[in-house]
Design a protein around this motif. Sequence first.
Motif, short mmCIF file in Angstrom:
data_model
loop_
_atom_site.label_atom_id
_atom_site.label_comp_id
_atom_site.label_asym_id
_atom_site.label_seq_id
_atom_site.Cartn_x
_atom_site.Cartn_y
_atom_site.Cartn_z
N LYS A 124 66.01 73.48 64.95
CA LYS A 124 67.15 73.96 64.16
C LYS A 124 67.11 75.48 64.06
O LYS A 124 66.04 76.08 63.87
N TYR A 125 68.27 76.13 64.17
CA TYR A 125 68.33 77.58 64.05
C TYR A 125 68.22 77.99 62.58
O TYR A 125 68.92 77.47 61.72
N ILE A 126 67.33 78.93 62.31
CA ILE A 126 67.15 79.51 60.98
C ILE A 126 67.65 80.96 61.05
O ILE A 126 67.13 81.76 61.83
N SER A 127 68.65 81.30 60.24
CA SER A 127 69.21 82.65 60.24
C SER A 127 68.21 83.66 59.70
O SER A 127 67.30 83.32 58.93
N ALA A 128 68.40 84.91 60.08
CA ALA A 128 67.57 86.00 59.56
C ALA A 128 67.66 86.01 58.04
O ALA A 128 68.71 85.74 57.46
N HIS A 129 66.54 86.33 57.40
CA HIS A 129 66.49 86.35 55.94
C HIS A 129 65.28 87.16 55.48
O HIS A 129 64.56 87.71 56.30
N LEU A 130 65.07 87.22 54.18
CA LEU A 130 63.96 87.97 53.60
C LEU A 130 62.97 87.02 52.93
O LEU A 130 63.37 86.05 52.28
N HIS A 131 61.69 87.33 53.08
CA HIS A 131 60.64 86.66 52.33
C HIS A 131 60.17 87.60 51.23
O HIS A 131 59.74 88.72 51.50
N LEU A 132 60.27 87.13 49.99
CA LEU A 132 59.76 87.86 48.84
C LEU A 132 58.32 87.40 48.69
O LEU A 132 58.05 86.33 48.14
N ASN A 133 57.40 88.16 49.23
CA ASN A 133 56.04 87.69 49.44
C ASN A 133 55.03 88.25 48.45
O ASN A 133 55.01 89.45 48.19
N LEU A 134 54.21 87.35 47.92
CA LEU A 134 53.05 87.75 47.13
C LEU A 134 51.81 87.36 47.93
O LEU A 134 51.73 86.26 48.47
#
Length: 188
Positions: A124-134
């Motif tokens: 499945k295609y996953i669109s570009a996005h942001l990870h708010l990472n800790l």
Amino acid sequence: MSFNLEKEILKYSPCCEQEKADKELILNLLKKEENLLNRDNKICHFTASSWIVNKEKTKILMIHHNIYNSWSWTGGHADGEEDLLDVSVREAQEETGLKNINILFKDIFSIEILTVNGHIKNGKYISAHLHLNLTFLLEADENDLLFIKPDENSGVKWFKLEDSINISNEDNMKIIYKKLNNKLNSIY
């Protein structure tokens, strides 16, 4: 100790301009966005990563990530769980096969917003996005058995601190890994 996401982020002291800016943006997003703990939010959502060191603090345990085709830290999506420390430990165990992992600090070790390019996952295609990472600092015995998780990685290996930066194929992650090693060296 119960993990309160906003409280933990608020008490975190940024070590550099990148962390200061990312912390401010994450706190704003917590007030404005919905479903940040789930991938239902297609723009941005929380993830947790681990910087896993050996007992001597001279090596980092990394995985060869299938999607990014690069050596990488361990980590994953919150998937509804607010306790991102637990998420980081669980992901570290799942991705490396380690049974015994020590939490060196219960507090956040690093904070960053990571860009994720569009990609195919599970067909499945996953669109570009942001990870708010800790990121959390963990410790493991480098003599423990390691196992790959074939659906996510194709290798698990210990690297010297300085090599953990150079073996990554991702320029943006090299900057993060260098920051993590500098923080580690400032503590130990």
